[in-house]
Motif scaffolding. Structure first.
Motif, PDB file in Angstrom:
ATOM      1  N   VAL A 153       0.820  -1.213   0.000  1.00  0.00           N
ATOM      2  CA  VAL A 153       0.000   0.000   0.000  1.00  0.00           C
ATOM      3  C   VAL A 153       0.856   1.266   0.000  1.00  0.00           C
ATOM      4  O   VAL A 153       0.453   2.293  -0.560  1.00  0.00           O
ATOM      5  CB  VAL A 153      -0.962  -0.017   1.203  1.00  0.00           C
ATOM      6  CG1 VAL A 153      -0.197   0.078   2.519  1.00  0.00           C
ATOM      7  CG2 VAL A 153      -1.974   1.113   1.103  1.00  0.00           C
ATOM      8  N   MET A 156       1.602   1.959  -3.485  1.00  0.00           N
ATOM      9  CA  MET A 156       0.392   2.485  -4.129  1.00  0.00           C
ATOM     10  C   MET A 156       0.214   3.963  -3.811  1.00  0.00           C
ATOM     11  O   MET A 156      -0.122   4.772  -4.693  1.00  0.00           O
ATOM     12  CB  MET A 156      -0.830   1.699  -3.645  1.00  0.00           C
ATOM     13  CG  MET A 156      -0.766   0.209  -3.856  1.00  0.00           C
ATOM     14  SD  MET A 156      -2.162  -0.623  -3.049  1.00  0.00           S
ATOM     15  CE  MET A 156      -1.638  -2.336  -3.118  1.00  0.00           C
ATOM     16  N   HIS A 231      -2.212   1.110 -12.194  1.00  0.00           N
ATOM     17  CA  HIS A 231      -1.974  -0.323 -11.983  1.00  0.00           C
ATOM     18  C   HIS A 231      -0.813  -0.839 -12.825  1.00  0.00           C
ATOM     19  O   HIS A 231      -0.046  -1.704 -12.392  1.00  0.00           O
ATOM     20  CB  HIS A 231      -3.249  -1.110 -12.297  1.00  0.00           C
ATOM     21  CG  HIS A 231      -4.270  -1.028 -11.211  1.00  0.00           C
ATOM     22  ND1 HIS A 231      -5.369  -1.866 -11.130  1.00  0.00           N
ATOM     23  CD2 HIS A 231      -4.372  -0.204 -10.125  1.00  0.00           C
ATOM     24  CE1 HIS A 231      -6.097  -1.560 -10.068  1.00  0.00           C
ATOM     25  NE2 HIS A 231      -5.507  -0.551  -9.456  1.00  0.00           N
ATOM     26  N   ALA A 269       4.960  -2.924  -4.532  1.00  0.00           N
ATOM     27  CA  ALA A 269       3.784  -3.782  -4.610  1.00  0.00           C
ATOM     28  C   ALA A 269       4.016  -4.866  -5.655  1.00  0.00           C
ATOM     29  O   ALA A 269       4.894  -4.752  -6.517  1.00  0.00           O
ATOM     30  CB  ALA A 269       2.544  -2.960  -4.959  1.00  0.00           C
ATOM     31  N   SER A 273      -1.030  -7.709  -5.230  1.00  0.00           N
ATOM     32  CA  SER A 273      -1.588  -6.551  -4.543  1.00  0.00           C
ATOM     33  C   SER A 273      -2.616  -5.802  -5.375  1.00  0.00           C
ATOM     34  O   SER A 273      -3.325  -4.937  -4.836  1.00  0.00           O
ATOM     35  CB  SER A 273      -0.460  -5.579  -4.158  1.00  0.00           C
ATOM     36  OG  SER A 273       0.558  -6.230  -3.433  1.00  0.00           O
ATOM     37  N   PHE A 277      -5.674  -2.764  -4.743  1.00  0.00           N
ATOM     38  CA  PHE A 277      -5.114  -1.457  -5.095  1.00  0.00           C
ATOM     39  C   PHE A 277      -6.293  -0.542  -5.408  1.00  0.00           C
ATOM     40  O   PHE A 277      -6.605  -0.244  -6.547  1.00  0.00           O
ATOM     41  CB  PHE A 277      -4.187  -1.611  -6.293  1.00  0.00           C
ATOM     42  CG  PHE A 277      -3.356  -0.375  -6.592  1.00  0.00           C
ATOM     43  CD1 PHE A 277      -3.588   0.842  -5.950  1.00  0.00           C
ATOM     44  CD2 PHE A 277      -2.323  -0.426  -7.498  1.00  0.00           C
ATOM     45  CE1 PHE A 277      -2.836   1.960  -6.219  1.00  0.00           C
ATOM     46  CE2 PHE A 277      -1.563   0.690  -7.792  1.00  0.00           C
ATOM     47  CZ  PHE A 277      -1.815   1.881  -7.152  1.00  0.00           C
TER      48      PHE A 277
END
Length: 287
Positions: A153, A156, A231, A269, A273, A277
């Motif tokens: 995270v 992210m 992503h 990540a 994950s 996300f």
């Protein structure tokens, strides 16, 4: 011959294999290295203890008018076409000043200053009298604070840096940075113990980029379509790590030393994950 005495030690022959001898020598070498390292650390601690403690100057908050702050932001046009004009400085070399009456330089030795805001935020600054300013805002958050429900995270959250905030849209943010000449010098990186928001601009534009940095930290909008667009960068970061042997060795050493917890957790990540996300995961971590 001397008579046998039970008090005398009886030595039994023992065969030491080559791999056992290598292991023993390696253990002895590690022990010597650890001893030297402990001595160096002890000497460094004694030296550090003699340094004076850092004193932070208290700085009070000053309330500003939001409209005036927004007026300071430069205007922009999507398609800006200007008529070409002749360059008045054509033919001027770098050893000549373009000023009619150039001021005499005033040399000032750089000095580190430490300040502390009312909310506890600590600031370290140094003025090197340069034309550009480098700013870094560090947040005490990273991969070591993650758990099994939000692995990756922090990476992210770093990918969502310099995106839409409660004050400016993503497009407005990008266009503002472009006109300030900082669209190639802004970055947001997540480490194991910190997240760093960085930017480099001309020193007169510092009052403009500071609100942008604060807005990205305190007021990110985390729009679903912007999160989804990031992503693909997860796999790109993973491939970049695999293509850098030095970073890969450091990553593996952290995992081996900390057994895949705390500092052993990767700051990047992974593909596993991506299902979580989401804006909700990032927002719950930032709060």
């Amino acid at each position: 011959d001397l008579p046998f005495c039970p008090r005398w030690p009886v030595f039994k022959p023992h065969i030491v294999h080559q791999h056992q001898l290598a292991a023993m020598l390696s253990t002895m070498k590690v022990a010597r290295t650890a001893g030297r390292r402990a001595q160096h650390l002890a000497a460094a601690s004694r030296t550090a203890s003699t340094l004076p403690a850092v004193t932070f100057n208290e700085v009070k908050f000053v309330k500003e008018d939001v409209e005036k702050v927004m007026m300071e932001l430069p205007d922009y046009n999507f398609y800006e076409m200007k008529e070409p004009v002749p360059n008045p400085y054509q033919g001027s070399t770098l050893d000549r000043s373009i000023l009619l009456d150039p001021p005499a330089p005033q040399l000032v030795a750089p000095k580190v200053e430490f300040s502390k805001l009312e909310n506890g935020m600590k600031i370290a600054s140094i003025d090197k009298q340069g034309l550009t300013a480098r700013l870094g805002l560090y947040v005490h958050a990273g991969s070591r604070f993650e758990n099994s429900s939000n692995f990756g995270v922090s990476h992210m959250a770093s990918l969502m840096g310099w995106h839409s905030t409660a004050h400016l849209s993503y497009l407005r943010t990008v266009k503002t940075l472009e006109q300030l000449g900082a669209h190639q010098t802004t970055a947001c990186k997540a480490g194991r113990e910190e997240m760093a928001y960085q930017v480099e601009v001309q020193r007169e534009y510092v009052p403009l980029v500071v609100p942008l940095m604060v807005g990205n930290v305190l007021f990110p909008r985390l729009l679903p379509w912007e999160v989804k667009a990031e992503h693909n960068k997860v796999e790109e970061a993973r491939q970049a790590l695999l293509g850098n042997p030095d970073d890969m060795v450091s990553e593996m050493l952290h995992k081996a030393a900390y057994c895949n917890n705390t500092l052993g957790l990767s700051p990047l990540a992974s593909g596993r994950s991506l299902p979580y996300f989401t804006p909700e995961t990032i927002r719950s971590y930032l709060l």
